[in-house]
Design an enzyme around this catalytic site. Structure first.
Site, PDB file in Angstrom:
ATOM      1  N   ARG A 155     -47.195   2.495 -56.036  1.00  0.00           N
ATOM      2  CA  ARG A 155     -47.980   1.640 -56.824  1.00  0.00           C
ATOM      3  C   ARG A 155     -47.154   2.013 -58.482  1.00  0.00           C
ATOM      4  O   ARG A 155     -47.795   1.975 -59.430  1.00  0.00           O
ATOM      5  CB  ARG A 155     -49.215   1.658 -57.276  1.00  0.00           C
ATOM      6  CG  ARG A 155     -49.966   0.943 -56.173  1.00  0.00           C
ATOM      7  CD  ARG A 155     -51.491   1.139 -56.565  1.00  0.00           C
ATOM      8  NE  ARG A 155     -52.152   0.006 -55.824  1.00  0.00           N
ATOM      9  CZ  ARG A 155     -53.675   0.070 -55.854  1.00  0.00           C
ATOM     10  NH1 ARG A 155     -54.242   1.374 -56.217  1.00  0.00           N
ATOM     11  NH2 ARG A 155     -54.383  -0.935 -55.456  1.00  0.00           N
ATOM     12  N   LYS A 206     -50.614  -5.138 -51.666  1.00  0.00           N
ATOM     13  CA  LYS A 206     -49.395  -4.941 -52.331  1.00  0.00           C
ATOM     14  C   LYS A 206     -48.846  -6.086 -53.030  1.00  0.00           C
ATOM     15  O   LYS A 206     -48.611  -6.253 -54.237  1.00  0.00           O
ATOM     16  CB  LYS A 206     -48.346  -4.064 -51.750  1.00  0.00           C
ATOM     17  CG  LYS A 206     -46.925  -4.331 -52.166  1.00  0.00           C
ATOM     18  CD  LYS A 206     -47.024  -3.100 -53.232  1.00  0.00           C
ATOM     19  CE  LYS A 206     -45.901  -3.366 -54.195  1.00  0.00           C
ATOM     20  NZ  LYS A 206     -45.993  -2.202 -55.437  1.00  0.00           N
ATOM     21  N   ARG A 213     -50.007 -10.203 -61.274  1.00  0.00           N
ATOM     22  CA  ARG A 213     -49.422  -9.761 -62.583  1.00  0.00           C
ATOM     23  C   ARG A 213     -48.357 -10.827 -63.143  1.00  0.00           C
ATOM     24  O   ARG A 213     -48.466 -11.514 -64.309  1.00  0.00           O
ATOM     25  CB  ARG A 213     -48.865  -8.475 -62.639  1.00  0.00           C
ATOM     26  CG  ARG A 213     -48.690  -8.057 -63.843  1.00  0.00           C
ATOM     27  CD  ARG A 213     -48.358  -6.653 -63.960  1.00  0.00           C
ATOM     28  NE  ARG A 213     -47.806  -5.959 -64.918  1.00  0.00           N
ATOM     29  CZ  ARG A 213     -48.409  -5.337 -66.062  1.00  0.00           C
ATOM     30  NH1 ARG A 213     -49.694  -5.545 -66.322  1.00  0.00           N
ATOM     31  NH2 ARG A 213     -47.940  -4.817 -67.127  1.00  0.00           N
ATOM     32  N   CYS A 260     -39.595  -5.880 -59.085  1.00  0.00           N
ATOM     33  CA  CYS A 260     -40.868  -6.161 -58.069  1.00  0.00           C
ATOM     34  C   CYS A 260     -41.721  -7.451 -58.411  1.00  0.00           C
ATOM     35  O   CYS A 260     -41.932  -8.261 -57.563  1.00  0.00           O
ATOM     36  CB  CYS A 260     -41.855  -4.980 -58.591  1.00  0.00           C
ATOM     37  SG  CYS A 260     -41.181  -3.245 -58.479  1.00  0.00           S
TER      38      CYS A 260
HETATM   39  N1  SAJ Z   1     -44.557  -8.311 -68.653  1.00  0.00           N
HETATM   40  C1  SAJ Z   1     -44.751  -9.463 -69.549  1.00  0.00           C
HETATM   41  N2  SAJ Z   1     -46.047  -9.678 -70.091  1.00  0.00           N
HETATM   42  C2  SAJ Z   1     -46.943  -8.331 -69.760  1.00  0.00           C
HETATM   43  C3  SAJ Z   1     -46.754  -7.483 -69.080  1.00  0.00           C
HETATM   44  C4  SAJ Z   1     -45.288  -7.368 -68.411  1.00  0.00           C
HETATM   45  O1  SAJ Z   1     -43.829 -10.323 -70.048  1.00  0.00           O
HETATM   46  O2  SAJ Z   1     -48.124  -8.485 -70.046  1.00  0.00           O
HETATM   47  C5  SAJ Z   1     -42.938  -8.103 -68.292  1.00  0.00           C
HETATM   48  C6  SAJ Z   1     -42.347  -6.867 -68.503  1.00  0.00           C
HETATM   49  O3  SAJ Z   1     -41.805  -7.093 -69.933  1.00  0.00           O
HETATM   50  C7  SAJ Z   1     -41.084  -6.747 -67.545  1.00  0.00           C
HETATM   51  C8  SAJ Z   1     -41.961  -7.608 -66.339  1.00  0.00           C
HETATM   52  O4  SAJ Z   1     -42.958  -8.081 -66.758  1.00  0.00           O
HETATM   53  O5  SAJ Z   1     -40.240  -7.656 -67.698  1.00  0.00           O
HETATM   54  C9  SAJ Z   1     -42.421  -6.525 -65.356  1.00  0.00           C
HETATM   55  O6  SAJ Z   1     -43.139  -5.336 -65.818  1.00  0.00           O
HETATM   56  P1  SAJ Z   1     -44.393  -4.611 -65.430  1.00  0.00           P
HETATM   57  O7  SAJ Z   1     -44.736  -3.833 -66.421  1.00  0.00           O
HETATM   58  O8  SAJ Z   1     -45.478  -5.637 -65.047  1.00  0.00           O
HETATM   59  O9  SAJ Z   1     -44.059  -4.067 -64.071  1.00  0.00           O
HETATM   60  P2  SAJ Z   1     -42.796  -3.113 -63.281  1.00  0.00           P
HETATM   61  O10 SAJ Z   1     -42.168  -4.191 -62.355  1.00  0.00           O
HETATM   62  O11 SAJ Z   1     -42.409  -2.166 -63.996  1.00  0.00           O
HETATM   63  O12 SAJ Z   1     -43.814  -2.627 -62.123  1.00  0.00           O
HETATM   64  C10 SAJ Z   1     -44.795  -3.170 -61.564  1.00  0.00           C
HETATM   65  C11 SAJ Z   1     -46.140  -2.662 -61.506  1.00  0.00           C
HETATM   66  N3  SAJ Z   1     -47.039  -3.664 -60.867  1.00  0.00           N
HETATM   67  C12 SAJ Z   1     -48.317  -4.071 -61.446  1.00  0.00           C
HETATM   68  O13 SAJ Z   1     -48.437  -3.501 -62.543  1.00  0.00           O
HETATM   69  C13 SAJ Z   1     -49.228  -4.843 -60.741  1.00  0.00           C
HETATM   70  C14 SAJ Z   1     -46.450  -1.351 -60.736  1.00  0.00           C
HETATM   71  O14 SAJ Z   1     -47.331  -0.538 -60.801  1.00  0.00           O
HETATM   72  C15 SAJ Z   1     -45.759  -1.591 -59.325  1.00  0.00           C
HETATM   73  O15 SAJ Z   1     -45.522   0.052 -58.621  1.00  0.00           O
HETATM   74  C16 SAJ Z   1     -44.170  -1.956 -59.227  1.00  0.00           C
HETATM   75  O16 SAJ Z   1     -44.332  -3.222 -60.005  1.00  0.00           O
HETATM   76  C17 SAJ Z   1     -43.778  -1.915 -58.080  1.00  0.00           C
HETATM   77  O17 SAJ Z   1     -42.632  -1.360 -57.462  1.00  0.00           O
HETATM   78  O18 SAJ Z   1     -44.118  -2.925 -57.025  1.00  0.00           O
END
Ligand code: SAJ
Length: 433
Positions: A155, A206, A213, A260
């Site tokens: 995670r 997972k 999200r 992810c």
């Molecule tokens: N983003 C948005 N709006 C938001 C939040 C994020 O546009 O409100 C964008 C971010 O800018 C980015 C993308 O989404 O481009 C993904 O970023 P993120 O912060 O949502 O997540 P990741 O990809 O860095 O990590 C996710 C996480 N999953 C969740 O929060 C449910 C992390 O906990 C996981 O471990 C990871 O995926 C994974 O390895 O699966």
């Protein structure tokens, strides 16, 4: 004495995991097929930009609690627990499990009786109790009797891996109760908040997390598009909606990147293919994939409204990374924005304090250079440094004071007061220019 542990795959998940277990007194061997990574780890040098990782890795290597090798068979043979954290990419409709399969082949050959195997790679539900168990039992050993097998999804968000490994609750799903118990015993050395379930549920969980999200962000992005039509500010609207105790809409933006959220929803879609309504997962992906193109539309409108031709316009992109505070550019929306602008003939420059990637555009290494003589500045990544920019100072450097803010790093009203023409994703209000 703590168990000897081996981690197969020294990537964004495997390396921090190996380091965290080593810091808790385990004797850890990290395995990777990439000799460069193995050499760096053995020298105590991290190739990842992760908070705390450099010091912890150096410390573990100098104390002899962490070693790296390309020899998976010996590493597995000498370990009481094996964690598998290899990549499982999704290409179109196909989940590529080849790296997992080759890791399993080593484990199958060398697994010791009484050992635990924990899978952390993201996989389609049913993989651990099916393919993984079947493969490991080929040598005659039985899961739950001769060895233990669990799925323990990672995670960790890139950039905060160490902190999250230690603090974010984990789901632990064995192929049977003994396996769940063994995995809980192992992981309780690094994390106190563990939730027990079965392997297939853990795999499903997972996919739920990242798909939730992605769907939530897609909804936020849809609201941004509606706000532009309505003439309201989506950030204000979402902030107010989120004051409801049961509402938590995420943030809209110029796209969803990273390894992810751009992948796991497809795995969930495949799992639920044919189930009524599963298309919603693909629709969310399409909305999020559309957002970089929508950003281009806003840039074009901004230039047109200010009498600037896109051909030759000097446009600065703030941010190449896929999200704020990290230098990771995997699947970054910035790549699409830069590509489209270059195709339209713009003179594109990229500034990112965390990475030197510029996707084929010119790269500059300071904010001043980014703003100097530019016609428009486009914010793609919400790096904390961008939020601290003094608009009155940088505004003087620009040829035209136009901001296209994809992440609401600037306050539209402050920008307006400083003489900027402010355009933002989901900012439907017209501030009189
Ligand atoms: N983003 C948005 N709006 C938001 C939040 C994020 O546009 O409100 C964008 C971010 O800018 C980015 C993308 O989404 O481009 C993904 O970023 P993120 O912060 O949502 O997540 P990741 O990809 O860095 O990590 C996710 C996480 N999953 C969740 O929060 C449910 C992390 O906990 C996981 O471990 C990871 O995926 C994974 O390895 O699966």
């Amino acid at each position: 004495m703590k168990a000897r542990l081996c981690v197969l795959g020294l990537g964004h998940v495997g390396l921090p995991t190996a380091v965290v277990f080593a810091s808790k007194g385990f004797s850890v061997v990290g395995v990777d097929i990439d000799e460069r990574k193995v050499d760096l780890v053995n020298k105590g040098i991290s190739y990842l930009h992760e908070q705390y990782l450099d010091e912890m890795l150096r410390d573990a290597v100098s104390r002899g609690t962490l070693k790296a090798t390309t020899d998976a068979v010996s590493a597995v043979r000498n370990s009481e627990a094996v964690i598998i954290a290899v990549n499982t990419p999704v290409r179109g409709d196909v989940v590529d499990l080849s790296q997992l399969e080759s890791a399993l082949e080593y484990v199958r050959r060398a697994l010791r009786v009484g050992s635990l195997v924990a899978i952390e790679s993201t996989v389609p539900p049913g993989t651990t109790a099916g393919l993984v168990k079947r493969t490991l039992e080929e040598r005659g050993l039985r899961a739950e009797e001769d060895f233990y097998l669990a799925y323990v999804p990672e995670r960790v968000a890139p950039g905060r891996a160490i902190e999250e490994l230690l603090t974010v609750p984990r789901v632990v799903g064995g192929v049977g109760p003994k396996s769940t118990q063994k995995a809980i015993e192992l992981y309780s050395n690094v994390n106190q908040r563990l939730y027990a379930t079965d392997a297939t549920t853990a795999e499903f969980v997972k996919l739920i997390e990242n798909s939730f999200r992605d769907l939530n962000i897609a909804f936020a992005n849809l609201l941004a598009l509606i706000s532009e039509r309505l003439g309201v500010d989506v950030y204000e609207a979402i902030k107010l909606a989120n004051t409801h105790p049961r509402v938590n809409v995420h943030k809209p933006g110029p796209g969803v990147g990273g390894p992810c959220l751009t992948k796991d929803p497809y795995m969930l879609f495949k799992t639920g293919k044919g189930v009524f309504g599963s298309d919603i997962i693909l629709l969310a992906r399409r909305i999020n994939d559309y957002m970089p193109l929508h950003t281009i539309k806003i840039i074009k409108t901004a230039l047109r409204e200010n009498g600037i031709s896109i051909k030759g316009a000097r446009i600065a992109i703030l941010g190449a990374a896929y999200k704020g505070g990290v230098g990771d550019t995997r699947e970054s929306p910035s790549r699409i924005v830069v590509r489209e602008l270059l195709n339209a003939g713009a003179d594109v420059i990229v500034y990112d304090p965390y990475t030197s990637e510029s996707f084929g555009a010119k790269r500059v290494s300071s904010l001043e250079e980014a703003f100097k003589e530019t016609d428009a500045v486009v914010v793609v990544t919400d790096h904390p440094e961008f939020k601290r920019v003094d608009l009155s100072g940088v505004g003087k450097l620009m040829r035209h004071k136009i901001i296209v803010d994809g992440r609401r790093v600037f306050d539209p009203y402050v920008a307006h007061r400083e003489g900027f023409k402010y355009y933002g994703i989901g900012f439907g209000k017209r501030l009189s220019f």
